[in-house]
Design a protein around this motif. Structure first.
Motif, PDB file in Angstrom:
ATOM      1  N   ASP A  36       1.527  -4.541  -0.605  1.00 63.60           N
ATOM      2  CA  ASP A  36       1.125  -6.030  -0.202  1.00 63.60           C
ATOM      3  C   ASP A  36       1.602  -6.808  -1.276  1.00 63.60           C
ATOM      4  O   ASP A  36       2.352  -7.981  -1.194  1.00 63.60           O
ATOM      5  N   ILE A  95      -1.994   5.089   5.615  1.00 63.51           N
ATOM      6  CA  ILE A  95      -1.564   4.710   4.171  1.00 63.51           C
ATOM      7  C   ILE A  95      -2.933   4.357   3.466  1.00 63.51           C
ATOM      8  O   ILE A  95      -3.811   3.855   4.062  1.00 63.51           O
ATOM      9  N   LEU A 155      -5.584   2.932   1.196  1.00 63.59           N
ATOM     10  CA  LEU A 155      -5.963   1.369   1.047  1.00 63.59           C
ATOM     11  C   LEU A 155      -5.189   0.828  -0.475  1.00 63.59           C
ATOM     12  O   LEU A 155      -5.030  -0.229  -0.478  1.00 63.59           O
ATOM     13  N   LEU A 195      -1.676   0.615   0.073  1.00 57.65           N
ATOM     14  CA  LEU A 195      -1.379  -0.629   0.771  1.00 57.65           C
ATOM     15  C   LEU A 195      -1.637  -1.860  -0.128  1.00 57.65           C
ATOM     16  O   LEU A 195      -0.688  -2.766   0.252  1.00 57.65           O
ATOM     17  N   GLU A 196      -2.248  -1.940  -0.968  1.00 53.23           N
ATOM     18  CA  GLU A 196      -2.668  -3.308  -1.684  1.00 53.23           C
ATOM     19  C   GLU A 196      -1.538  -3.399  -2.752  1.00 53.23           C
ATOM     20  O   GLU A 196      -0.937  -4.344  -2.757  1.00 53.23           O
ATOM     21  N   ARG A 204       6.045  -6.666   4.413  1.00 56.36           N
ATOM     22  CA  ARG A 204       5.665  -5.166   3.969  1.00 56.36           C
ATOM     23  C   ARG A 204       6.558  -4.321   4.711  1.00 56.36           C
ATOM     24  O   ARG A 204       7.088  -3.193   4.118  1.00 56.36           O
TER      25      ARG A 204
END
Length: 56
Positions: free
Chosen positions: A27, A18, A20, A23-24, A37
Motif C-alpha cells: 500500500d 497476504i 499485514l 500489505l502495508e 494496489r
C-alpha cells in the motif's frame, strides 16, 4: 501507419491472503507511485514471472 485501438486487458477477479506487514508495504509503494494496489501487484507478479529462474 497502424491505427491505434485502445483495449481493456482481460482480467479475472481472484482473492488472496497476504500478511499485514506485506500489505502495508504494498500500500505504501502504491500510494507513493500513484497507482492502485491492484496494478502494483499485477506488475510485481508479471516481473517475478518474467525474471524467475527456470530449472531446465
Amino acid at each position: 501507419m497502424a491505427t491505434f485501438v485502445p483495449r481493456k486487458p482481460e482480467k479475472d477477479i481472484i482473492s488472496m491472503r497476504i500478511s499485514l506487514d506485506l500489505l502495508e508495504k504494498v500500500d505504501a509503494i502504491a500510494e507513493k507511485t500513484g497507482i492502485s494496489r491492484n496494478e502494483l501487484l499485477n506488475q510485481c507478479i508479471a516481473y517475478a514471472l518474467n525474471n524467475m529462474y527456470e530449472n531446465e
